[in-house]
Design a protein around this motif. Sequence first.
Motif, mmCIF file in Angstrom:
data_model
loop_
_atom_site.group_PDB
_atom_site.id
_atom_site.type_symbol
_atom_site.label_atom_id
_atom_site.label_comp_id
_atom_site.label_asym_id
_atom_site.label_seq_id
_atom_site.Cartn_x
_atom_site.Cartn_y
_atom_site.Cartn_z
ATOM 1 N N GLN A 34 -79.547 -32.318 -14.863
ATOM 2 C CA GLN A 34 -79.552 -30.966 -14.305
ATOM 3 C C GLN A 34 -80.971 -30.447 -14.113
ATOM 4 O OE1 GLN A 34 -76.671 -28.058 -15.890
ATOM 5 N NE2 GLN A 34 -78.356 -26.608 -16.123
ATOM 6 N N ALA A 38 -83.847 -31.215 -10.511
ATOM 7 C CA ALA A 38 -84.466 -30.035 -9.896
ATOM 8 C C ALA A 38 -85.973 -30.204 -9.797
ATOM 9 C CB ALA A 38 -84.118 -28.779 -10.693
ATOM 10 N N GLU A 208 -82.759 -23.897 -14.422
ATOM 11 C CA GLU A 208 -81.937 -25.118 -14.431
ATOM 12 C C GLU A 208 -81.894 -25.802 -15.793
ATOM 13 O OE1 GLU A 208 -83.572 -24.608 -10.238
ATOM 14 O OE2 GLU A 208 -84.289 -24.351 -12.296
#
Length: 312
Positions: A34, A38, A208
């Motif tokens: 995750q 990013a 994030e």
Amino acid sequence: MTDLPTAFDNRVSRDLGVAIPIVQAPMGWIARSQLASAVCEAGACGIIETSSGELDAVKGEIAKMRELTDRPFGVNIAQAFVRDPAIAEFVIDQDVQFVTTSAGSPTKYTSVLKDAGLTVYHVVPTLAAALKAVDAGVDGLVVEGGEGGGFKSPTPVSTMVLLPLVRERVDVPIIAAGGITDGATMAAAFALGAEGVQMGTRMVSAAESPVHTNWKQAIVDATETDTLFLNQRHSPALRALRTERTTRLADSPDNVFGQFGDAQALYFGGDMEAAIPLGGQVAGRIDAVRPVADIIADTVREFAEVVERLRG
């Protein structure tokens, strides 16, 4: 992507295969797909952790990375926390090109990883460790100052002292870690000899990041004095945010790893007293939870502005 500073086309960016030589720190349970994807999508280098010891989960996170991004990423081998003797082979099998090794001797895995074609950087907290890593044949170093969060040498040296000291003695590319959160600190690291930087606490607080909002808010609320250096009589030591738990452990003669607590309840349940919330002094400079793309873009912009101002 906007025009990048010419300084970014260097040995670190080429070793990582990225446009922006910023690396996200390999924090246990946090440095997963995750967050890392990013970072990659923003043009920098995401790293997948192994320090959690959950290698089946890590393998799944690497598979997710390839669904979320087509850009290069790396894997960290945290030697003190991964007891699997086949960890090097595990990383080689994941078909990544860049690996950092930490929390152990650089002689243990460097040769086997390099023989498999991987680029290897080793994390070092002292000049002696840096010289040993270079002698072991690493491609580069992550030079980590004691103000950074997480696991540390019991005798910490600040980035301002350690980075130029190492640069004076070695020729390999260096990624600076500890106290890095924006373009100004990145420019300072470059001035002292780095060709890339690593961000840890800044990435824990990113939108994030998978950690609970309570932890992110604790970073935002922290002052520059709101960290404690724990476990100084043992190795590794730890730098963590100030809480009731960490204040109680600060003067303990015992190895605090036995009192680390319930990591899952802290990381994902948001109970700030359930375990030790690792974090660096730079928390005092972080004032908002922001998306990774904005953090990276603003760092690049500010870096260019600082360099231009100094040049002028």
